[in-house]
Scaffold this motif. Structure first.
Motif, PDB file in Angstrom:
ATOM      1  N   ALA A 188       0.477  -1.046  -0.632  1.00 28.57           N
ATOM      2  CA  ALA A 188       0.128  -0.220  -0.437  1.00 28.57           C
ATOM      3  C   ALA A 188       0.702   1.346  -0.093  1.00 28.57           C
ATOM      4  N   ARG A 189       2.726   1.219   0.286  1.00 28.65           N
ATOM      5  CA  ARG A 189       3.182   2.196   0.149  1.00 28.65           C
ATOM      6  C   ARG A 189       4.017   1.910  -0.517  1.00 28.65           C
ATOM      7  N   GLY A 190       3.937   1.459  -1.727  1.00 36.32           N
ATOM      8  CA  GLY A 190       4.216   1.425  -2.670  1.00 36.32           C
ATOM      9  C   GLY A 190       4.152   2.189  -4.547  1.00 36.32           C
ATOM     10  N   ARG A 191       4.139   2.344  -4.568  1.00 40.65           N
ATOM     11  CA  ARG A 191       4.377   2.880  -6.038  1.00 40.65           C
ATOM     12  C   ARG A 191       3.856   1.953  -7.147  1.00 40.65           C
ATOM     13  N   VAL A 192       2.864   1.730  -8.107  1.00 37.38           N
ATOM     14  CA  VAL A 192       2.363   0.988  -8.742  1.00 37.38           C
ATOM     15  C   VAL A 192       3.012   1.335 -10.175  1.00 37.38           C
ATOM     16  N   ALA A 193       3.983   0.394 -10.809  1.00 37.08           N
ATOM     17  CA  ALA A 193       4.660   0.887 -12.194  1.00 37.08           C
ATOM     18  C   ALA A 193       4.029  -0.839 -13.251  1.00 37.08           C
ATOM     19  N   THR A 194       3.452   0.396 -14.288  1.00 37.28           N
ATOM     20  CA  THR A 194       3.079  -1.003 -15.240  1.00 37.28           C
ATOM     21  C   THR A 194       4.197  -1.514 -15.929  1.00 37.28           C
ATOM     22  N   ARG A 195       4.279  -2.687 -16.622  1.00 33.66           N
ATOM     23  CA  ARG A 195       4.683  -3.300 -17.525  1.00 33.66           C
ATOM     24  C   ARG A 195       4.256  -4.345 -18.779  1.00 33.66           C
ATOM     25  N   LEU A 196       4.398  -3.403 -19.588  1.00 29.90           N
ATOM     26  CA  LEU A 196       3.874  -3.940 -21.719  1.00 29.90           C
ATOM     27  C   LEU A 196       4.759  -4.715 -21.624  1.00 29.90           C
ATOM     28  N   PRO A 197       4.511  -5.930 -22.494  1.00 30.05           N
ATOM     29  CA  PRO A 197       5.463  -6.854 -23.351  1.00 30.05           C
ATOM     30  C   PRO A 197       5.596  -6.355 -24.655  1.00 30.05           C
ATOM     31  N   ALA A 198       6.314  -6.228 -25.221  1.00 28.33           N
ATOM     32  CA  ALA A 198       6.941  -5.800 -26.603  1.00 28.33           C
ATOM     33  C   ALA A 198       8.200  -7.168 -27.568  1.00 28.33           C
ATOM     34  N   GLN A 199       7.215  -7.310 -28.448  1.00 32.33           N
ATOM     35  CA  GLN A 199       7.984  -8.448 -29.493  1.00 32.33           C
ATOM     36  C   GLN A 199       8.647  -7.446 -30.037  1.00 32.33           C
ATOM     37  N   ASP A 200       8.545  -6.760 -30.435  1.00 33.37           N
ATOM     38  CA  ASP A 200       9.511  -5.621 -31.260  1.00 33.37           C
ATOM     39  C   ASP A 200       9.791  -4.330 -29.959  1.00 33.37           C
ATOM     40  N   LEU A 201      10.958  -4.134 -29.474  1.00 30.50           N
ATOM     41  CA  LEU A 201      11.151  -3.012 -28.969  1.00 30.50           C
ATOM     42  C   LEU A 201      11.166  -1.369 -29.741  1.00 30.50           C
ATOM     43  N   GLU A 202      11.604  -1.899 -31.101  1.00 33.25           N
ATOM     44  CA  GLU A 202      12.010  -0.746 -32.087  1.00 33.25           C
ATOM     45  C   GLU A 202      11.056  -0.099 -31.951  1.00 33.25           C
ATOM     46  N   ARG A 203      10.181  -1.316 -32.807  1.00 33.19           N
ATOM     47  CA  ARG A 203       8.525  -0.845 -33.360  1.00 33.19           C
ATOM     48  C   ARG A 203       7.800  -0.227 -32.404  1.00 33.19           C
ATOM     49  N   ALA A 204       7.815  -0.771 -30.970  1.00 34.29           N
ATOM     50  CA  ALA A 204       7.425   0.173 -30.446  1.00 34.29           C
ATOM     51  C   ALA A 204       7.499   1.143 -29.643  1.00 34.29           C
ATOM     52  N   ARG A 205       8.955   1.263 -29.572  1.00 34.59           N
ATOM     53  CA  ARG A 205       9.416   2.819 -29.309  1.00 34.59           C
ATOM     54  C   ARG A 205       8.844   3.596 -30.296  1.00 34.59           C
ATOM     55  N   ARG A 206       8.712   3.638 -31.552  1.00 37.64           N
ATOM     56  CA  ARG A 206       8.198   4.201 -32.717  1.00 37.64           C
ATOM     57  C   ARG A 206       7.049   4.463 -32.549  1.00 37.64           C
ATOM     58  N   PHE A 207       6.208   3.355 -32.225  1.00 38.19           N
ATOM     59  CA  PHE A 207       4.569   3.265 -31.785  1.00 38.19           C
ATOM     60  C   PHE A 207       4.738   4.622 -30.998  1.00 38.19           C
ATOM     61  N   TYR A 208       5.134   4.538 -29.608  1.00 40.98           N
ATOM     62  CA  TYR A 208       4.693   5.710 -28.519  1.00 40.98           C
ATOM     63  C   TYR A 208       5.417   6.663 -29.277  1.00 40.98           C
ATOM     64  N   SER A 209       5.682   7.530 -29.767  1.00 42.65           N
ATOM     65  CA  SER A 209       7.099   8.575 -29.769  1.00 42.65           C
ATOM     66  C   SER A 209       5.633   9.276 -30.453  1.00 42.65           C
ATOM     67  N   ASP A 210       5.913   8.153 -32.169  1.00 39.48           N
ATOM     68  CA  ASP A 210       5.183   8.829 -32.882  1.00 39.48           C
ATOM     69  C   ASP A 210       3.553   9.002 -32.746  1.00 39.48           C
ATOM     70  N   LYS A 211       2.499   7.870 -32.281  1.00 44.95           N
ATOM     71  CA  LYS A 211       1.936   7.942 -32.022  1.00 44.95           C
ATOM     72  C   LYS A 211       0.651   8.762 -31.274  1.00 44.95           C
ATOM     73  N   LEU A 212       1.620   8.021 -29.894  1.00 40.35           N
ATOM     74  CA  LEU A 212       1.205   9.093 -28.580  1.00 40.35           C
ATOM     75  C   LEU A 212       1.720  10.012 -28.433  1.00 40.35           C
ATOM     76  N   GLY A 213       2.836  10.448 -29.001  1.00 38.30           N
ATOM     77  CA  GLY A 213       4.249  11.602 -28.544  1.00 38.30           C
ATOM     78  C   GLY A 213       4.778  11.255 -26.942  1.00 38.30           C
ATOM     79  N   LEU A 214       4.742   9.934 -26.997  1.00 36.16           N
ATOM     80  CA  LEU A 214       5.792   9.636 -25.557  1.00 36.16           C
ATOM     81  C   LEU A 214       7.472   8.828 -25.892  1.00 36.16           C
ATOM     82  N   GLU A 215       8.302   9.898 -25.188  1.00 32.46           N
ATOM     83  CA  GLU A 215       9.232   9.649 -25.358  1.00 32.46           C
ATOM     84  C   GLU A 215       9.830   9.404 -23.589  1.00 32.46           C
ATOM     85  N   PRO A 216      10.622   7.543 -23.908  1.00 34.60           N
ATOM     86  CA  PRO A 216      11.489   7.184 -22.744  1.00 34.60           C
ATOM     87  C   PRO A 216      12.320   8.169 -22.140  1.00 34.60           C
ATOM     88  N   VAL A 217      11.885   8.186 -20.865  1.00 35.70           N
ATOM     89  CA  VAL A 217      12.459   8.584 -19.946  1.00 35.70           C
ATOM     90  C   VAL A 217      14.154   7.992 -19.662  1.00 35.70           C
TER      91      VAL A 217
END
Length: 145
Positions: free
Chosen positions: A10-39
């Motif tokens: 209850a005192r911990g932070r929740v963090a989601t983990r999502l699988p990606a078969q192709d991490l570079e394809r996923a990076r492009r989707f999250y950048s191009d489509k959602l406007g998010l960049e990894p920190v």
């Protein structure tokens, strides 16, 4: 005292983990489509932070079934967010809602969902769902007060 008060999780932070078969394809989707960049990144993983949480994409040989919501963002104006994401090429799902959620259909990608958790003060939600490049089902929600 409730179990929630004594749980170390209850005192911990929740963090989601999502699988990606192709991490570079996923990076492009999250950048191009959602406007998010990894920190941050490490071999086999990308870390993203949003206003009040974080999620990671990790390289996985397994595929997501994409049959249920795996992660959601809560927003103040769902129409504006859906419109902006559509302009970036995100495709929102159209479907029938289960009776437990009030039935009905999505209209222009957005559903009216009856009921909410009492502690939030909302009477319902508006929601929209889409899949990322890896088949993960993601959603956008806006509480209705």
């Amino acid at each position: 005292m409730t179990p929630q008060d004594t749980s170390p999780l209850a005192r911990g932070r929740v963090a989601t983990r999502l699988p990606a078969q192709d991490l570079e394809r996923a990076r492009r989707f999250y950048s191009d489509k959602l406007g998010l960049e990894p920190v941050d990144e490490r071999p086999g993983g990308l870390l993203y932070r949003c206003a009040s949480g974080e999620f990671q994409l990790f390289r996985s040989a397994g595929a997501s079934p994409g049959t249920f919501t795996q992660m959601s963002w809560q927003v103040d104006d769902i129409e504006t967010v859906v419109s902006e994401l559509r302009q970036r090429g995100v495709v929102f799902k159209e479907f029938e809602l289960a009776a437990v959620y009030g039935g009905g259909r999505t209209r222009d990608g957005i559903a009216e969902v009856r009921g909410h958790y009492r502690g939030t003060g909302a009477r319902g939600d508006r929601g929209a769902w889409f899949r990322d490049s890896e088949g993960n089902m993601l959603s956008i929600g806006q509480p209705v007060y």
